[in-house]
Structure formats: C-alpha cells, structure tokens
Design an enzyme around this catalytic site. Structure first.
Site, PDB file in Angstrom:
ATOM      1  N   PRO A   1       0.973  -1.491  -0.050  1.00 35.09           N
ATOM      2  CA  PRO A   1       0.105   0.026   0.166  1.00 35.09           C
ATOM      3  C   PRO A   1       0.809   1.468   0.122  1.00 35.09           C
ATOM      4  O   PRO A   1       0.212   2.433   0.352  1.00 35.09           O
ATOM      5  CB  PRO A   1      -0.731  -0.104   1.244  1.00 35.09           C
ATOM      6  CG  PRO A   1       0.114  -0.933   2.073  1.00 35.09           C
ATOM      7  CD  PRO A   1       0.796  -1.902   1.230  1.00 35.09           C
ATOM      8  N   GLY A   2       2.021   1.195  -0.385  1.00 33.83           N
ATOM      9  CA  GLY A   2       3.045   2.348  -0.640  1.00 33.83           C
ATOM     10  C   GLY A   2       3.787   2.866   0.655  1.00 33.83           C
ATOM     11  O   GLY A   2       4.199   3.851   0.504  1.00 33.83           O
ATOM     12  N   GLY A   3       3.918   1.961   1.653  1.00 32.51           N
ATOM     13  CA  GLY A   3       4.724   2.635   2.767  1.00 32.51           C
ATOM     14  C   GLY A   3       6.333   2.731   2.151  1.00 32.51           C
ATOM     15  O   GLY A   3       6.679   3.778   2.684  1.00 32.51           O
TER      16      GLY A   3
ATOM     17  N   ASP B   1       1.835  -1.939  -8.909  1.00 31.61           N
ATOM     18  CA  ASP B   1       1.586  -3.278  -8.039  1.00 31.61           C
ATOM     19  C   ASP B   1       0.417  -3.818  -8.679  1.00 31.61           C
ATOM     20  O   ASP B   1      -0.583  -3.073  -9.571  1.00 31.61           O
ATOM     21  CB  ASP B   1       1.155  -2.895  -6.612  1.00 31.61           C
ATOM     22  CG  ASP B   1       0.835  -4.137  -5.704  1.00 31.61           C
ATOM     23  OD1 ASP B   1       1.861  -3.912  -4.845  1.00 31.61           O
ATOM     24  OD2 ASP B   1       0.226  -5.063  -5.916  1.00 31.61           O
TER      25      ASP B   1
ATOM     26  N   ASP C   1       9.964  -5.031  -3.414  1.00 32.64           N
ATOM     27  CA  ASP C   1       9.567  -5.541  -2.065  1.00 32.64           C
ATOM     28  C   ASP C   1       8.730  -6.900  -2.428  1.00 32.64           C
ATOM     29  O   ASP C   1       7.377  -6.510  -2.378  1.00 32.64           O
ATOM     30  CB  ASP C   1       9.123  -4.577  -1.386  1.00 32.64           C
ATOM     31  CG  ASP C   1       8.871  -4.889  -0.032  1.00 32.64           C
ATOM     32  OD1 ASP C   1       9.631  -5.479   0.669  1.00 32.64           O
ATOM     33  OD2 ASP C   1       7.886  -4.110   0.716  1.00 32.64           O
TER      34      ASP C   1
ATOM     35  N   CYS D   1       9.932  -9.269   3.868  1.00 33.66           N
ATOM     36  CA  CYS D   1       9.937  -9.332   5.266  1.00 33.66           C
ATOM     37  C   CYS D   1      10.025 -10.742   6.007  1.00 33.66           C
ATOM     38  O   CYS D   1       9.191 -11.145   6.821  1.00 33.66           O
ATOM     39  CB  CYS D   1       8.842  -8.425   5.724  1.00 33.66           C
ATOM     40  SG  CYS D   1       7.181  -9.006   5.188  1.00 33.66           S
TER      41      CYS D   1
HETATM   42  C1  LIG Z   1       5.489  -7.037   0.453  1.00 34.76           C
HETATM   43  S1  LIG Z   1       3.903  -6.442  -0.192  1.00 34.76           S
HETATM   44  C2  LIG Z   1       4.538  -4.863  -0.976  1.00 34.76           C
HETATM   45  C3  LIG Z   1       4.340  -3.807   0.300  1.00 34.76           C
HETATM   46  C4  LIG Z   1       4.952  -2.493   0.029  1.00 34.76           C
HETATM   47  N1  LIG Z   1       6.527  -2.380  -0.655  1.00 34.76           N
HETATM   48  C5  LIG Z   1       4.969  -1.433   1.283  1.00 34.76           C
HETATM   49  O1  LIG Z   1       5.974  -1.102   1.729  1.00 34.76           O
HETATM   50  O2  LIG Z   1       3.922  -0.907   1.565  1.00 34.76           O
HETATM   51  C6  LIG Z   1       4.031  -7.300  -1.964  1.00 34.76           C
HETATM   52  C7  LIG Z   1       3.271  -6.747  -2.930  1.00 34.76           C
HETATM   53  O3  LIG Z   1       3.697  -7.594  -3.935  1.00 34.76           O
HETATM   54  C8  LIG Z   1       2.652  -7.464  -5.139  1.00 34.76           C
HETATM   55  N2  LIG Z   1       2.713  -8.275  -6.077  1.00 34.76           N
HETATM   56  C9  LIG Z   1       3.219  -8.010  -7.452  1.00 34.76           C
HETATM   57  N3  LIG Z   1       3.265  -8.859  -8.249  1.00 34.76           N
HETATM   58  C10 LIG Z   1       2.634  -9.940  -7.514  1.00 34.76           C
HETATM   59  C11 LIG Z   1       2.351 -11.382  -8.087  1.00 34.76           C
HETATM   60  N4  LIG Z   1       2.750 -11.767  -9.365  1.00 34.76           N
HETATM   61  N5  LIG Z   1       1.731 -12.226  -7.165  1.00 34.76           N
HETATM   62  C12 LIG Z   1       1.398 -11.607  -5.849  1.00 34.76           C
HETATM   63  N6  LIG Z   1       1.598 -10.607  -5.503  1.00 34.76           N
HETATM   64  C13 LIG Z   1       2.245  -9.558  -6.500  1.00 34.76           C
HETATM   65  C14 LIG Z   1       1.514  -7.594  -4.002  1.00 34.76           C
HETATM   66  O4  LIG Z   1       0.092  -6.990  -4.725  1.00 34.76           O
HETATM   67  C15 LIG Z   1       1.980  -6.773  -2.891  1.00 34.76           C
HETATM   68  O5  LIG Z   1       1.145  -5.720  -2.826  1.00 34.76           O
END
Ligand SMILES: C[S@@+](CC[C@H](N)C(=O)[O-])C[C@H]1O[C@@H](n2cnc3c(N)ncnc32)[C@H](O)[C@@H]1O
Length: 409
Positions: A245-247, A266, A306, A359
């Site tokens: 969500p953009g953190g 994303d 990430d 993480c």
């Molecule tokens: C760890 S979270 C990101 C958190 C974000 N960087 C933050 O700091 O708020 C991982 C993200 O990877 C995205 N994503 C991108 N490609 C993806 C895929 N093929 N399958 C699952 N998730 C994927 C997810 O939607 C998710 O929002």
C-alpha cells in the site's frame, strides 16, 4: 450484568471464529479483523484475545492435551484455546465467568455432552494453573523451531521466541521536517535518514491531523532498511515494483525530494487504491500504476522490489504467520520472487541500482534467492545486504542492494 456477559460471549465467539478462519486458510488474522467481524465495535477486545491465542498457541494447545482425556474436536479445541488464554493472561474477565460463558455457549448450541466436557476441562484448568514457558522449543511452532535451530544460536532463538511473546511498540515514521511533538514518546533507531518514533498513545496518534495529512505514517522501523540502501545522488527515475500500500514508496519519494520521477506499481487494484490515497494525503502526484511486473516497460535509475514472501520476519505484529507457514509452499513463493526479481532486472537501467527486499528470515527467500539471481544475471553485482531478525526493537527484514554494470546488456 446481562450486558457484560453478552459482550464477553460475543468476544469469545468472534475469537473462536477467527481461529477457525485462519486455521482453514480462509483469511489471515488482519483480514479477519478488518473484513469479517460480526461485531466490529468489539474489534479491540477480539483482536487482543486472538493475538494472545497465536502468541501462546504452543502453550495453550499443550495444556489442552494434558487436561483432556481425549483430543477434542477442532471446534472445541479452538474454544478451549481462547478461554484458557483469557483465564491465564487476561485480567479484565474473572476466570470463573470466562468458563461459565464458554460452557453457556456450547449449551446454547444444543451440544449438551460437549458442554459437560468443556466444563470438566476448564474446571480442571482453574484448579491447576500452569507455569507459562518461555523456552523457544515450547513457544515457537515446531516446524519453524526445527528450521531455525539449524542456523541460529541459542541467544538468537531466545530473541526470536521473546519477539513472539511480547506486544511490540506502536511506532511511526515522521516525514522530513515534521516534528511530532507530543505524539512521540521517544525516537527509535531506524536506517538511513528516516526518523521513527514510539507513539505516546496509539489512540491520540490515530486521531491526529498529522496522520490524516500523511506527515506521519504508522510503520515498523525495519521497513526503512530497503529504501535506505540506494545512493540517490543524481537519481532521476525510481520504480517501486511491488508498491502497495505504498509504505516504502513514500520513503523513496522522501529521498527523491521532488527531484525526479517515481512510479509506484503493483498488480493489486484494491491495494493500489490505498497507495493512491497515501500519496494524495501527502499531496504527492507520483504515478500509481496497476500492473503485473511483467507488463511494465522502461528503464529506471533505482528499482525497489519488495516481493511477496512468507512474512516470517513480521510475526510480532502478525503472529498468525508463523502458524500458517508451510515449508512445501516455500518453493511456490520463491519461484514467484525469482520471476518478479527477473522483471526488476529488466527494468533497471545500465549502471542503475536494484534493491531486493522481503520481510522474511528464510534464506531461500533472501541470500539464496540473490545468489541464484546473480548466477543467471552476470550483468549485476551485489553491493551489500542485511538480514534483520525480529527483536524487541523492530521486525525482521532482508534487503540487498544490487547494481547493474554500466556495460551490461
Ligand atoms: C510485501 S508487499 C509490498 C509492500 C509495500 N512495498 C509497502 O512497503 O507498503 C508485496 C506486494 O507485491 C505485489 N505483487 C506484485 N506482483 C505480484 C504477483 N505476481 N503475485 C502476488 N503479489 C504480487 C502484491 O500485490 C503486494 O502488494
């Protein structure tokens, strides 16, 4: 009186439903609390009880095993888990009342034999309170304890177990130039130039104008590791490939300081609405894109990726992740990470920097993933990497800074 017991019964019922939803893989704990509560006005109490159930799951289920002559069916085990958590760790409800409410709930469902069983087990528990263990082998899920024992020292294992048991601090990041004043109890260690604080009062923070207009953002200090790694000198374009969500995008934006272009991409439309909202609050007009990494084009000076992961570093704030961990699913998640990292490499300009982060604290998702990447992508080199373990101060995280050689194809 009626009112109080009514509320307590609802809390217990909801907690048991939460345990069932997580166990069945229908929802994680956050999603259950956010979207599936029948009584959202009781969220705080339900959440407190569920967190206790997951933090103390080993102890509570071991105790049920000793109390019951035969293993209870899963629904009854979940009820017993929640009530034992209440009578052992919560002071807001008298143990006798907790037992009466649980027995009443089972009776109400028409299962009179089962009500007798629950009554007998819980009365025995009231008569023989148990010492609460802190030893890692009695606290951590067996699957993870076995894995972690192979690579962590005794002191590290004790740290990992203690991180599961303790309630983490409520921390937030303040934008450059913003002084949080009475919202902050004290500054806490973080990475790079980012400023993190422990909140004086969660309630006051949640109601603050600074949160509403994005000058502060609720985050764990470990999240600052990855965005602190690249050198931003001369950087004109930045891509956050898994942004929602953009953190971390907000932190990249802070480092760009209005001097360049940032694309926050994303694949999840729902989560990107939150990214857009976070930018809007802050008055930032960076680009928010809904796309799978494979659909993106262009070349960027800095790419941050990430990736989705097993989340084994963030169990202080999401204790259910440890109980949902399946070694057989690691292969699937590492394959997805490999694919996304490959796309990130394609989008990194020659001479550009690529930050890979998770993480997780599992080597397959972290240094081993990077080593496999470097073998397949000889045009990249590793500049530095860091693994954080969950501790009293911050969550676990991994980040690695890679550089695409200027001459690589
Ligand atoms: C760890 S979270 C990101 C958190 C974000 N960087 C933050 O700091 O708020 C991982 C993200 O990877 C995205 N994503 C991108 N490609 C993806 C895929 N093929 N399958 C699952 N998730 C994927 C997810 O939607 C998710 O929002």
């Amino acid at each position: 009186m009626r009112e109080v017991s009514g509320v307590s019964a609802k809390i217990l019922e909801e907690a048991v439903a939460g345990l069932a939803a997580v166990e069945a893989g229908e929802a994680n704990l956050d999603d259950f609390l956010d979207f599936r509560l029948q009584y959202p006005e009781l969220r705080r109490s339900i959440s407190n009880l569920l967190f206790l159930c997951f933090r103390r799951k080993r102890f509570l289920e071991g105790w049920i095993g000793r109390l019951a002559a035969r293993p209870p069916r899963p629904a009854v085990r979940r009820l017993l888990t929640a009530v034992l958590a209440q009578i052992t760790f919560q002071t807001g409800i008298a143990p006798e009342s907790a037992v009466n409410i649980a027995v009443g709930l089972v009776k109400h469902s028409g299962k009179l034999q089962e009500a007798k069983f629950v009554n007998a087990v819980l009365r025995r528990a009231l008569e023989q309170p148990q010492p609460v263990p802190e030893a890692p082998e009695l606290v951590l899920p067996p699957v993870l304890f076995k894995r972690w024992r192979k690579r962590y020292s005794e002191a590290e294992l004790a740290q990992l177990a203690a991180a599961l048991l303790a309630q983490p601090e409520f921390t937030f990041r303040a934008e450059r130039g913003f002084e949080p004043g009475e919202l902050a109890a004290e500054a806490v260690p973080a990475f790079g130039e980012f400023r993190f604080f422990r909140a004086c009062s969660a309630a006051r923070l949640l109601e603050s104008a600074a949160l509403r207009d994005g000058r502060i953002y609720i985050q764990d200090p470990a999240t600052s590791l990855a965005p602190s790694l690249p050198d931003f000198n001369g950087v004109k374009s930045v891509l956050d490939l898994c942004a929602a969500p953009g953190g971390k995008s907000l932190m990249l934006g802070e480092r760009l300081a209005g001097e360049g272009r940032l694309v926050a991409a994303d694949r999840s439309e729902r989560r990107q609405r939150q990214t857009a909202e976070n930018f809007r609050r802050r008055g930032l007009d960076y680009q928010v894109t809904v796309a799978d990494p494979a659909e993106l084009t262009g070349e960027f000076d800095v790419v941050l990726v990430d990736v989705p992961c097993s989340n084994t570093g963030v169990y202080r704030r999401r204790p259910d992740v440890l109980w949902r961990f399946r070694p057989e699913e690691l292969e699937k998640i590492t394959a997805l990470q490999r694919r996304i990292l490959g796309e990130a490499a394609r989008l990194t300009a020659p001479g550009g920097q690529l930050v890979y982060s998770t993480c997780s604290i599992e080597p397959e998702e972290n240094p081993l993933q990077v080593e496999a990447f470097l073998k397949e992508h000889p045009g990249f080199e590793r500049l530095c990497e860091r693994q954080l373990l969950p501790s009293a101060e911050m969550d676990g995280a991994y980040a690695c800074l890679l550089r695409r050689r200027a001459s690589s194809i």
